[in-house]
Write an enzyme that holds these catalytic residues in place. Structure first.
Site, mmCIF file in Angstrom:
data_model
loop_
_atom_site.group_PDB
_atom_site.id
_atom_site.type_symbol
_atom_site.label_atom_id
_atom_site.label_comp_id
_atom_site.label_asym_id
_atom_site.label_seq_id
_atom_site.Cartn_x
_atom_site.Cartn_y
_atom_site.Cartn_z
ATOM 1 N N ASP A 6 -1.182 -2.416 -7.387
ATOM 2 C CA ASP A 6 -0.554 -1.375 -8.198
ATOM 3 C C ASP A 6 0.801 -1.793 -8.747
ATOM 4 O O ASP A 6 1.488 -2.637 -8.161
ATOM 5 C CB ASP A 6 -0.322 -0.121 -7.352
ATOM 6 C CG ASP A 6 -1.585 0.648 -7.047
ATOM 7 O OD1 ASP A 6 -2.680 0.112 -7.266
ATOM 8 O OD2 ASP A 6 -1.468 1.797 -6.578
ATOM 9 N N HIS A 150 0.739 -3.920 -3.618
ATOM 10 C CA HIS A 150 1.598 -3.891 -4.805
ATOM 11 C C HIS A 150 2.009 -5.315 -5.179
ATOM 12 O O HIS A 150 2.722 -5.972 -4.410
ATOM 13 C CB HIS A 150 2.842 -3.036 -4.535
ATOM 14 C CG HIS A 150 2.519 -1.601 -4.265
ATOM 15 N ND1 HIS A 150 2.089 -1.156 -3.027
ATOM 16 C CD2 HIS A 150 2.537 -0.521 -5.076
ATOM 17 C CE1 HIS A 150 1.865 0.147 -3.093
ATOM 18 N NE2 HIS A 150 2.127 0.555 -4.323
#
Length: 194
Positions: A6, A150
């Site tokens: 992400d 992430h």
């Protein structure tokens, strides 16, 4: 199992792409529209390398607490940015913070976007600790799971080689979210694991 990343792309995404290419691993990238506009070459590389591109809103907005107009704008602007960069129109989205509600479901259904959440969250954004991320992902992953990480954190990218090696040794095969399900996902619906 599906590895998902992400909030990118950012500078650390390039190193992650090198790692994934070396391991012949495909992942799903939930992209922030502003970052796409700042680094379209990285998004093009993600696409060229065979990764799945998905929508993570334009400004990392809390969609579950936003007006209908804001949700629509956040998603539409990101769809447009990804399409401009790659020619691809995503069919998956992940609401930032996992924040979703009936309104988000209605809007994503109308826009042709399935909502993809996750089964494993190593809280890499909080710990910023490579060993902790590796331990949690390897320890908590089960067949059919979706792992949230992430690519904007170098500490997370540094954990990926060991994660790939250790999960492969357990017999895991790494696929995109769409490959995990093996069929088109229903727009508006939430998916957490296969």
């Amino acid at each position: 199992m599906a590895l998902t990343f992400d909030d990118g792309p950012m500078a650390s995404t390039a190193k992650l792409l090198d790692i994934l290419a070396a391991g012949k691993v495909k992942a799903t990238f939930f992209l922030v529209g502003q970052a796409v506009e700042e680094a379209p070459e990285l998004v093009r590389r993600e696409h060229a390398d065979g990764h799945e591109l998905a929508n993570h809103s334009y400004s990392h907005a809390d969609l579950g607490r936003s007006s209908s107009a804001k949700v629509t704008s956040e998603l539409a602007r990101t769809q447009a940015a990804i399409k401009r960069a790659t020619g691809v129109t995503p069919t998956l989205m992940r609401p930032p913070y996992g924040s979703t509600d009936k309104q988000v479901a209605t809007i994503t259904k109308r826009m042709g976007l399935a909502q993809v959440l996750w089964t494993v969250d190593p809280l890499d954004w909080q710990s910023r600790n490579t060993k902790s991320v590796e331990r949690k992902v390897v320890g908590e992953t089960r067949p059919g799971y979706i792992v949230l990480m992430h690519d904007i954190h170098p500490s997370t990218v540094a954990a990926v080689p060991s994660i790939l090696k250790r999960l492969a040794a357990k017999g895991y095969v790494f696929v995109t979210v769409s490959e995990l399900y093996g069929k088109p996902l229903a727009p508006g619906r939430k998916y957490i694991e296969r």
